[in-house]
Write a protein that holds these residues in place. Structure first.
Motif, PDB file in Angstrom:
ATOM      1  N   SER A 291       6.539   3.469  -9.478  1.00 15.95           N
ATOM      2  CA  SER A 291       6.249   4.022  -8.017  1.00 15.95           C
ATOM      3  C   SER A 291       7.349   3.506  -7.086  1.00 15.95           C
ATOM      4  N   TRP A 292       7.446   3.916  -5.917  1.00 17.29           N
ATOM      5  CA  TRP A 292       8.536   3.116  -5.305  1.00 17.29           C
ATOM      6  C   TRP A 292       8.159   1.905  -4.554  1.00 17.29           C
ATOM      7  N   THR A 293       6.845   1.510  -4.915  1.00 14.93           N
ATOM      8  CA  THR A 293       6.215   0.146  -4.123  1.00 14.93           C
ATOM      9  C   THR A 293       7.018  -1.067  -4.651  1.00 14.93           C
TER      10      THR A 293
ATOM     11  N   PHE B 196       0.919  -1.160   0.062  1.00 18.11           N
ATOM     12  CA  PHE B 196       0.144   0.127  -0.059  1.00 18.11           C
ATOM     13  C   PHE B 196       0.784   1.313  -0.082  1.00 18.11           C
ATOM     14  N   ASP B 197       0.537   2.254  -0.927  1.00 13.51           N
ATOM     15  CA  ASP B 197       1.050   3.514  -0.703  1.00 13.51           C
ATOM     16  C   ASP B 197       0.242   4.696  -0.469  1.00 13.51           C
ATOM     17  N   ALA B 198       0.608   4.804   0.948  1.00 20.95           N
ATOM     18  CA  ALA B 198      -0.612   5.935   1.500  1.00 20.95           C
ATOM     19  C   ALA B 198       0.081   7.237   1.149  1.00 20.95           C
TER      20      ALA B 198
ATOM     21  N   LEU C  46      12.539  11.298 -11.037  1.00 20.60           N
ATOM     22  CA  LEU C  46      12.094  12.437 -10.378  1.00 20.60           C
ATOM     23  C   LEU C  46      10.351  12.011 -10.047  1.00 20.60           C
ATOM     24  N   ASP C  47      10.112  12.261  -8.903  1.00 22.33           N
ATOM     25  CA  ASP C  47       9.020  12.058  -8.429  1.00 22.33           C
ATOM     26  C   ASP C  47       8.420  13.190  -7.779  1.00 22.33           C
ATOM     27  N   LEU C  48       7.257  13.622  -8.163  1.00 22.28           N
ATOM     28  CA  LEU C  48       6.653  14.921  -7.672  1.00 22.28           C
ATOM     29  C   LEU C  48       5.413  14.488  -6.998  1.00 22.28           C
TER      30      LEU C  48
ATOM     31  N   TYR D   1      14.647   6.402   1.387  1.00 32.37           N
ATOM     32  CA  TYR D   1      14.256   5.120   0.912  1.00 32.37           C
ATOM     33  C   TYR D   1      13.142   5.398  -0.442  1.00 32.37           C
ATOM     34  N   GLU D   2      12.254   6.469  -0.118  1.00 32.13           N
ATOM     35  CA  GLU D   2      11.184   6.657  -1.076  1.00 32.13           C
ATOM     36  C   GLU D   2      11.997   7.117  -2.428  1.00 32.13           C
ATOM     37  N   GLY D   3      13.049   7.780  -2.271  1.00 33.10           N
ATOM     38  CA  GLY D   3      13.657   8.145  -3.585  1.00 33.10           C
ATOM     39  C   GLY D   3      14.381   6.940  -4.345  1.00 33.10           C
TER      40      GLY D   3
ATOM     41  N   THR E 283      -4.477   6.861  -1.466  1.00 34.41           N
ATOM     42  CA  THR E 283      -3.895   5.633  -1.050  1.00 34.41           C
ATOM     43  C   THR E 283      -4.035   4.499  -2.055  1.00 34.41           C
ATOM     44  N   ARG E 284      -3.098   3.857  -2.551  1.00 29.08           N
ATOM     45  CA  ARG E 284      -2.928   3.009  -3.311  1.00 29.08           C
ATOM     46  C   ARG E 284      -2.568   1.680  -3.217  1.00 29.08           C
ATOM     47  N   ILE E 285      -3.046   0.427  -3.888  1.00 27.14           N
ATOM     48  CA  ILE E 285      -2.798  -0.784  -3.439  1.00 27.14           C
ATOM     49  C   ILE E 285      -2.040  -1.412  -4.746  1.00 27.14           C
TER      50      ILE E 285
END
Ligand code: GDP
Ligand code: CA
Length: 377
Positions: free
Chosen positions: A360-362, A2-4, A147-149, A120-122, A9-11
């Motif tokens: 995505s970082w997921t 899950f990306d909150a 690059l994540d905005l 970690y996200e990056g 929020t995404r799964i």
């Protein structure tokens, strides 16, 4: 996984198949679903977030065969939206999610729910993109920067090839980690408060943490006749255009420039590198037909600037879009050029999926999880 995120929020449900014993399992596919708003919208009534989490868990139950439920780990990592909340309020939301996970049939461990560290996200977003584009196995060819905005933070990550990049970077921007039997030393930073939504508030003169309860805010980036109100992170804002003041690209750019000028580290090396750009970079490029929604596309930084001028100087043509479109495009341009120091000619690969998998970082987080659960062999 899950990306909150701060705006939703995404799964991501990943299917891995171990085709050859002893070899790492191969990624076979992903089921992706998202809900709005993000967890921080429930800051004052955390139990209300249950419905959105339960809805996404239902997708997991429909996707994962019941025989695999108790061996399928469920993890939720929150990003900048929760980093901006007071610790106790963030913890109340995460405890709510933990209870919901424990009532589910999936595998839950002690660190199944938490706040993702910005570094970690990056890094994990970089792993996702370079894994999906095939740069992480076989002979090590060139890797792509990412690059994540987001709504509350923005990340820049790349593998330095020049010695002076490593020498000149702030120490906490350099991180090494082990993955796929290799060690990577990356340059990465997550700028909290420079996400697109947080930047809107900053441009309007409000700090990302809110803290005020009634504000009348005017900007040259907004249509002259606009009068509206907006609730972000539980605070109510009145905002609008400048009917008797200046409106348009030049005045708007001057406003957003204040948010990024001299605020970011500018590694020279990035000017000649190719970066993958996603999240709001992608969404705003799609909104203004700079790229196609399905296939994404390559842009130069100058394309965002040109589009910002067109939108800001002809707002009457964009009434069907968000009134923040001019501000967002000016912010993206200022962030890239005056923030990070990209050149007009730097190429950005705008993408939302690679081989049908979300950028995505997921995915990177899932590899990291499998490694720690020793699932990978
Ligand atoms: N397609 C897609 N968009 C995403 C994903 N994650 C975030 N976004 C986009 O990123 C933007 C919001 O960022 P968000 O993650 O909510 O904020 P953050 O918490 O500051 O990272 C929105 O434009 C979302 O559409 C994803 O996995 N897939
Ligand atoms: Ca995000």
């Amino acid at each position: 996984m899950f990306d909150a995120g701060s705006t939703g929020t995404r799964i991501h449900i990943y299917t891995f198949v171990q085709k050859v014993p002893g070899h790492p399992p191969e990624l076979e596919g992903e089921v992706f679903e998202s809900v709005k708003p993000g967890l921080s919208a429930y800051v004052d009534q955390p139990e209300e977030c249950a419905e959105s989490i339960q809805g996404l868990l239902k997708i997991a139950k429909d996707t994962v065969p019941p025989s695999h439920w108790k061996s399928t780990p469920v993890v939720l990592m929150a990003t900048a939206g929760l980093r901006l909340l007071p610790e106790t309020k963030a913890q109340a939301l995460l405890s709510e999610v933990k209870e919901i996970f424990e009532d589910s049939p999936f595998l839950v461990t002690d660190n199944s729910v938490g706040i993702m560290n910005g570094t970690y996200e990056g890094i994990l977003g970089w792993i996702t993109v370079n894994f999906l584009t095939g740069q992480l196995y076989g002979e090590r060819n060139q890797t792509f920067g990412t690059l994540d905005l987001g709504g509350a933070s923005t990340q820049i990550t790349f593998l330095p090839e020049f010695e002076e990049t490593v020498e000149q970077a702030p120490q906490d921007f350099l991180t090494s980690f082990e993955m796929f039997e290799s060690t990577y030393s990356l340059y990465t930073h997550s700028y909290l408060g420079l996400g697109l939504k947080a930047a809107r508030l900053a441009t309007l003169g409000v700090s990302a943490e809110g803290g005020v309860h009634e504000q009348r805010l005017y900007s040259s980036c907004l249509p002259e006749d606009l009068e509206a109100e907006w609730i972000f992170a539980g605070v109510n804002y009145h905002y609008g255009g400048k009917p008797d003041g200046e409106t348009g690209f030049k005045a708007c750019y001057a406003e957003v420039l204040k948010i990024v000028k001299d605020k970011l580290h500018q590694p020279e090396e990035i000017q000649g590198r190719t970066f993958y750009a996603f999240s709001y970079y992608y969404d705003r490029a799609v909104d203004t037909n700079l790229i196609d929604y399905e296939t994404g596309g390559a842009l130069e930084v100058r394309d965002f600037k040109r589009k910002a001028k067109e939108v800001c100087n002809h707002m009457e043509r964009y009434t069907s879009h968000s009134p923040f479109l001019c501000m967002d495009l000016c912010y993206i341009t200022a962030l890239l050029k005056d923030g990070f120091g990209f050149k007009d000619s730097t190429v950005l690969q705008l993408t939302k999926k690679v081989n049908d998998v979300e950028t995505s970082w997921t995915l990177g987080a899932t590899f990291h999880l499998m490694q720690s659960l020793h699932v990978s062999h």
